[in-house]
Write a protein that holds these residues in place. Structure first.
Motif, short mmCIF file in Angstrom:
data_model
loop_
_atom_site.label_atom_id
_atom_site.label_comp_id
_atom_site.label_asym_id
_atom_site.label_seq_id
_atom_site.Cartn_x
_atom_site.Cartn_y
_atom_site.Cartn_z
N SER B 140 2.75 -29.19 -20.22
CA SER B 140 3.31 -29.92 -19.08
C SER B 140 2.23 -30.75 -18.40
O SER B 140 2.51 -31.80 -17.82
N PHE B 141 0.97 -30.29 -18.48
CA PHE B 141 -0.13 -31.03 -17.84
C PHE B 141 -0.22 -32.45 -18.41
O PHE B 141 -0.49 -33.40 -17.68
N THR B 142 -0.02 -32.60 -19.73
CA THR B 142 -0.06 -33.93 -20.34
C THR B 142 1.04 -34.80 -19.75
O THR B 142 0.82 -35.99 -19.47
N MET B 143 2.21 -34.21 -19.54
CA MET B 143 3.32 -35.00 -18.96
C MET B 143 3.01 -35.44 -17.54
O MET B 143 3.61 -36.38 -17.03
N HIS B 144 2.06 -34.78 -16.89
CA HIS B 144 1.67 -35.16 -15.53
C HIS B 144 0.32 -35.87 -15.53
O HIS B 144 -0.37 -35.90 -14.51
N ASP B 145 -0.04 -36.44 -16.69
CA ASP B 145 -1.25 -37.26 -16.79
C ASP B 145 -2.54 -36.53 -16.43
O ASP B 145 -3.49 -37.13 -15.91
N ILE B 146 -2.57 -35.24 -16.69
CA ILE B 146 -3.82 -34.49 -16.49
C ILE B 146 -4.57 -34.47 -17.82
O ILE B 146 -4.00 -34.13 -18.86
N GLN B 197 -2.98 -30.75 -8.36
CA GLN B 197 -2.46 -31.14 -9.68
C GLN B 197 -1.73 -29.97 -10.34
O GLN B 197 -0.68 -30.15 -10.95
N THR B 200 1.91 -29.46 -9.10
CA THR B 200 2.95 -30.40 -9.54
C THR B 200 3.27 -30.25 -11.02
O THR B 200 4.31 -30.71 -11.47
N SER B 201 2.37 -29.62 -11.79
CA SER B 201 2.55 -29.67 -13.25
C SER B 201 2.84 -28.33 -13.90
O SER B 201 3.44 -28.28 -14.98
N GLN B 332 11.69 -29.58 -18.35
CA GLN B 332 10.70 -30.64 -18.58
C GLN B 332 10.60 -31.00 -20.06
O GLN B 332 10.34 -32.15 -20.40
#
Lengths: 358, 358
Positions: B140-146, B197, B200-201, B332
């Motif tokens: 999910s972190f990738t989906m939140h641009d982390i 961060q 949110t992710s 997600q």
């Protein structure tokens, strides 16, 4: 003694590097372009003697890793190597005070000039091989127990990787795997060492030797002479063969350009055939009957027999007339430690190393 | 709300992780051993709610990367993961303040407990997948641009590597290549993120869910009941198949355990056959006629049909009776971004994702 290198010196440096590069180290033209751009923009480079460096100064080799066949298609911008150097400095918490050339070769003996020009750092007169070798751990630094890591590696896309390993063979293995993923070539800052370590381990005078060899080539060509005889005289070299390339087999595997070239003799070598085996660099020159005439770690240097220019493995093609010169390697390479690191056995050949001229 | 996890909880946690691990994530027994040793020596672990973490706190996922088939033979000592975390902290110049579990699985949902016990850091109640997935960027972190990087990776021999990349797919590519060279498995600290961060992710509550699933399995077994029905009730699951394994094809290629298992139906599924395809994790369950019954990113969870224990892909063997349950993935994963990251198309299958129960 130190001296200044300007853009005008780069023709000679690129040629001399390509000659000592023993077929590897990449296209001298690309290396020259990179360095020329940097020197034109940032000014000349100071080449300094090893003894001019303080014992506690941080000295860093900068170089390209990968198959030179790939680098021919992927001209490095200069950004990658600065990024690798910056990552290494960040990790060490210390700025480099002098640069080191890791090997002679078309690219790897000109890249340090480009980095030196851009950063304003001096370049030490010496290198880690006195020739080119295909693998990362094959440097005099390894023989003096200097770690290749921390090693920073960067590609043209903006990726970078920093390695810490238990020995230099592991560094080669891990960094090679990343280099392959990065497209086959990457720019590297590694083997960070103190001035004191550098002085005990560096092969001295290589940068000067490279320039002299290049000057000899240029001077011979200006007189319409072939530089082969003059180079053999200066380098205690042996004329191994002159002939026409009749077959080249090559493959880029495991991140290396590997292959063999078959040469059919002319002139004094009429009626004979020579096989040269390479892995980025020429490693073994043997007769069709299997007699080894020159073997790694000694140097097998190729010149275009007509034009007198150094020939790299990727320039080999059917019909090209080449002249092969054997040159004794640095005495360090002829010790048991040197032979273990880069002798025929390491590359999987079962002949004993017999020193050229021995 | 936060709670304390002691060594007694680890049986349930290892089982629940293995169930949500959808066949991947490694042997729950090994993961439990690692965590139990750490908790026995260093005391219990605090699991905290995401909202209890300060917005500026450094939160770091810690996990194993590689083929779990390898990890079965190479028990991590714990040193590797601490080294990876220390390298990451050194690079960032900042200490981690909370740990994150990257995925549910036999090893990857117990390793964070071991690291939390040793370091004294709290573990956040959540993860990056709500299940296990084979590739690094599938969180999910990738989906939140982390960014996955800086990513630090360490092996059992003492080698380590730190990556900085332009995107998470490049991180997967480079880190996977190094993992393969390191013998097929390595320990990783990556995706460093702020508390803000993380909030949110992260997929919330996964650590609690893992423990509850494990407790359900243990409670059913204590009553000599099969846990399948209770788990399907709690997780809104679908009974996909029950049958006997009649064929397993597997290979460890490119750093992954890939293969297919063929299952011949019993009871209600008599006369039918099911093919399940996996890459570390079960990805696709389809009938012999090619009808897809459950597909990544939804979960295919396997239990031993007799014993009620989770079955990992490396435990699959001829004759084993298994029960397959489909579980809807986190919402997600069912978005276009989630399907692009870990849907059937990414893995090379040409069917559209049809949500389970949809």
């Amino acid at each position: 003694m130190g001296y200044t290198v300007t853009a005008e010196d780069l023709d000679a440096i690129a040629l001399g590097g390509a000659f000592l590069g023993t077929g590897g180290g990449g296209d001298p033209y690309i290396g020259k372009l990179m360095a020329r751009n940097a020197l034109a923009e940032h000014g000349p480079v100071q080449v300094i003697d090893a003894d001019e460096v303080a014992d506690d100064a941080l000295c860093v080799p900068v170089f390209m890793m990968g198959a030179p066949t790939v680098m021919v298609e992927k001209l490095p911008s200069g950004e990658e190597i600065l990024k690798a150097l910056a990552e290494l400095e960040r990790f060490l918490g210390q700025k480099a005070q002098a640069l080191i050339c890791v090997e002679a070769g078309g690219l790897n003996s000109t890249i340090p000039y480009a980095v030196a020009a851009i950063t304003g750092l001096p370049l030490i007169d010496g290198d880690g091989m006195g020739r080119a070798f295909p693998e990362l751990q094959m440097v005099s630094f390894t023989m003096h127990d200097i770690a290749a890591t921390p090693l920073a590696l960067a590609d043209d896309k903006g990726n970078s990787t920093l390695f810490s390993t238990i020995d230099n063979a592991w560094t080669e293995r891990l960094a090679r795997a990343v280099t392959v993923q990065m497209g086959g070539a990457a720019l590297v800052a590694a083997y960070p060492m103190s001035g004191a370590q550098m002085k005990t381990s560096i092969l001295r005078g290589t940068m000067s030797l490279i320039r002299e060899i290049g000057q000899t080539i240029l001077a011979s060509r200006a007189k319409s002479e072939h530089p082969g005889p003059a180079l053999r005289k200066n380098l205690n070299g042996t004329h191994l063969f002159t002939g026409r390339v009749v077959d080249v087999e090559r493959a880029t595997t495991g991140g290396f350009a590997r292959g063999t070239v078959k040469v059919r003799g002319v002139d004094d070598f009429q009626g004979q055939e020579m096989i040269v085996r390479f892995q980025n660099e020429f490693l073994i020159a043997e007769t069709a009957g299997g007699e080894v005439l020159c073997s790694t770690p000694d140097l097998i240097c190729a010149l275009d027999a007509d034009m007198g220019m150094p020939v790299t493995t990727e320039q080999l093609r059917y019909g090209l007339m080449i002249e092969l010169t054997g040159v004794p390697s640095d005495p360090q390479w002829r010790t048991p430690a040197g032979i273990a690191l880069a002798g025929p056995g390491y590359f999987g050949y079962d002949h004993e190393f017999r020193p050229l001229g021995g």
